[in-house]
Design a protein around this motif. Structure first.
Motif, PDB file in Angstrom:
ATOM      1  N   GLY A 130       0.800  -1.214   0.000  1.00  0.00           N
ATOM      2  CA  GLY A 130       0.000   0.000   0.000  1.00  0.00           C
ATOM      3  C   GLY A 130       0.833   1.264   0.000  1.00  0.00           C
ATOM      4  N   GLY A 131       2.129   1.131  -0.192  1.00  0.00           N
ATOM      5  CA  GLY A 131       2.994   2.298  -0.235  1.00  0.00           C
ATOM      6  C   GLY A 131       3.707   2.585   1.065  1.00  0.00           C
ATOM      7  N   GLY A 132       3.494   1.744   2.078  1.00  0.00           N
ATOM      8  CA  GLY A 132       4.197   1.926   3.340  1.00  0.00           C
ATOM      9  C   GLY A 132       5.664   1.594   3.188  1.00  0.00           C
ATOM     10  N   GLY A 133       6.495   2.309   3.917  1.00  0.00           N
ATOM     11  CA  GLY A 133       7.932   2.129   3.776  1.00  0.00           C
ATOM     12  C   GLY A 133       8.491   1.011   4.626  1.00  0.00           C
ATOM     13  N   VAL A 247       8.940   3.267  12.913  1.00  0.00           N
ATOM     14  CA  VAL A 247       8.294   2.200  13.666  1.00  0.00           C
ATOM     15  C   VAL A 247       6.805   2.224  13.336  1.00  0.00           C
ATOM     16  N   THR A 248       6.288   1.093  12.909  1.00  0.00           N
ATOM     17  CA  THR A 248       4.874   0.978  12.566  1.00  0.00           C
ATOM     18  C   THR A 248       4.248  -0.140  13.384  1.00  0.00           C
ATOM     19  N   ILE A 249       3.132   0.165  14.026  1.00  0.00           N
ATOM     20  CA  ILE A 249       2.377  -0.825  14.786  1.00  0.00           C
ATOM     21  C   ILE A 249       1.222  -1.300  13.918  1.00  0.00           C
ATOM     22  N   ILE A 250       1.146  -2.604  13.696  1.00  0.00           N
ATOM     23  CA  ILE A 250       0.037  -3.181  12.938  1.00  0.00           C
ATOM     24  C   ILE A 250      -0.826  -3.946  13.924  1.00  0.00           C
ATOM     25  N   LEU A 255      -4.988  -2.418  22.376  1.00  0.00           N
ATOM     26  CA  LEU A 255      -3.635  -2.958  22.511  1.00  0.00           C
ATOM     27  C   LEU A 255      -2.648  -2.183  21.649  1.00  0.00           C
ATOM     28  N   ALA A 256      -3.024  -1.863  20.422  1.00  0.00           N
ATOM     29  CA  ALA A 256      -2.146  -1.063  19.561  1.00  0.00           C
ATOM     30  C   ALA A 256      -1.886   0.301  20.188  1.00  0.00           C
ATOM     31  N   LEU A 257      -2.910   0.903  20.771  1.00  0.00           N
ATOM     32  CA  LEU A 257      -2.736   2.203  21.434  1.00  0.00           C
ATOM     33  C   LEU A 257      -1.814   2.080  22.641  1.00  0.00           C
ATOM     34  N   ARG A 258      -1.911   0.968  23.363  1.00  0.00           N
ATOM     35  CA  ARG A 258      -1.025   0.769  24.515  1.00  0.00           C
ATOM     36  C   ARG A 258       0.434   0.707  24.071  1.00  0.00           C
ATOM     37  N   TYR A 259       0.689   0.007  22.992  1.00  0.00           N
ATOM     38  CA  TYR A 259       2.063  -0.064  22.502  1.00  0.00           C
ATOM     39  C   TYR A 259       2.537   1.305  22.025  1.00  0.00           C
ATOM     40  N   GLN A 260       1.668   2.056  21.374  1.00  0.00           N
ATOM     41  CA  GLN A 260       2.039   3.401  20.946  1.00  0.00           C
ATOM     42  C   GLN A 260       2.384   4.273  22.155  1.00  0.00           C
ATOM     43  N   GLY A 267      10.194   7.802  24.380  1.00  0.00           N
ATOM     44  CA  GLY A 267      10.659   8.874  23.504  1.00  0.00           C
ATOM     45  C   GLY A 267      10.756   8.491  22.040  1.00  0.00           C
ATOM     46  N   ILE A 268       9.984   7.490  21.631  1.00  0.00           N
ATOM     47  CA  ILE A 268      10.032   7.000  20.254  1.00  0.00           C
ATOM     48  C   ILE A 268       8.662   7.198  19.601  1.00  0.00           C
ATOM     49  N   ALA A 269       8.642   7.818  18.443  1.00  0.00           N
ATOM     50  CA  ALA A 269       7.393   8.005  17.712  1.00  0.00           C
ATOM     51  C   ALA A 269       7.058   6.741  16.935  1.00  0.00           C
ATOM     52  N   ALA A 270       5.863   6.230  17.132  1.00  0.00           N
ATOM     53  CA  ALA A 270       5.409   5.030  16.420  1.00  0.00           C
ATOM     54  C   ALA A 270       4.020   5.305  15.864  1.00  0.00           C
ATOM     55  N   ARG A 271       3.828   4.988  14.600  1.00  0.00           N
ATOM     56  CA  ARG A 271       2.522   5.186  13.988  1.00  0.00           C
ATOM     57  C   ARG A 271       1.762   3.870  13.975  1.00  0.00           C
TER      58      ARG A 271
END
Length: 292
Positions: A130-133, A247-250, A255-260, A267-271
């Protein structure tokens, strides 16, 4: 017109999509039995599939991924070594009873600690197609997967049993005796993440979930959130020691929000990837395999 039927069939979940000629979703089902429940039904996996998407069958090719291809599933397929991309998965589809099954992946098969995945590889392919890096991918769950993609291919991964360990500690150890239900506490979770990122043996730090409660420094309805944060915090701290790039959370839901949140504490940005990665990955693999 239906061009493809895709199924993501896990241990406790069943999701299916009816897709059109461009991969668009025409219809979806998200509440079928996982493989453990389906295996015990009269008629087994075939009947379980018929019960949920029987009206779709016969209209287009069917492709399935996930634990349905495990030793406990419909058919056990081989694991493919890394690096692994959509083309390799498409070239190794297994046709069984009219369904094209996506195989899993194996990391370091001849090493001292080989690792495996089934289903997550399809979600990562969905993101990439889908164009994700490239970068680091975290797929939270009972057995979380930490994977790296480079050049559009899966190049490495490891499994962390955080979810299952949390459940075991909560339900079958002395820690659980102090836990009481509550509305949830993000502050307690963040405190746990801070404890999880510290040095020292994890098994020693886990006991703080009990001692803080005994000293009235953690309310009974905060113990579970603290313990969850501690385990996820340790996982994230260990997993990002040498990590570079995005960093990408799938994943889905809280649970995904908890990991974010845990990444943010460190101090790490994760989408969080948009929903539909499994469906998109199935479409891409089917397209490469000339099924769609």
């Amino acid at each position: 017109m239906t061009a493809l039927i895709g199924i993501d069939w896990g241990t406790t979940s069943f999701r299916a999509w009816r897709m059109g000629a461009g991969g668009e979703v025409l219809d979806r089902v998200g509440d079928g039995p996982g493989i453990l429940a389906a295996a015990g039904l009269p008629g087994g996996f075939r009947q379980a599939m018929q019960d949920r998407i029987g009206s779709w069958l016969g209209t287009a090719p069917v492709i399935a991924s996930g634990m349905i291809t495990s030793r406990n599933g419909w058919i056990e397929t081989a694991y493919l070594p890394l690096p692994l991309d959509a083309a390799a998965l498409a070239a190794n589809l297994t046709l069984h009873e009219g369904i094209h099954f996506v195989t899993g992946a194996v990391s370091d098969p001849d090493g001292p600690a080989p690792d495996v995945m089934r289903g997550e590889e399809t979600e990562i392919i969905g993101h990439l197609s889908g164009g994700g890096g490239d970068g680091l991918f975290v797929l939270p769950g009972t057995h979380s997967k930490w994977a790296r993609a480079e050049g559009g291919a899966l190049t490495g991964f490891r499994t962390v049993m955080t979810g299952e360990v949390f459940g075991a500690l909560r339900d079958h150890t002395i820690l659980g005796r102090l836990i009481q239900p509550g509305p949830g506490s993000e502050d307690a979770f963040r405190r746990g993440v801070e404890a999880g990122r510290q040095d020292g043996a994890l098994l020693g730090r886990i006991f703080s979930a009990r001692t803080l409660a005994l000293m009235d420094r953690l309310a009974p309805d905060q113990v579970a959130d603290y313990l969850s944060g501690l385990l996820i915090g340790d996982e994230v701290a260990q997993g990002t020691r040498d990590a570079g790039g995005s960093v990408t959370i799938i994943g889905r839901g809280d649970l995904a929000l908890r990991y974010q949140t845990a990444f943010a504490v460190l101090g790490i940005a994760a989408r969080i990837a948009p929903p539909g990665m499994a469906q998109r990955g199935l479409w891409e693999i089917a397209r490469m395999g000339k099924l769609a």
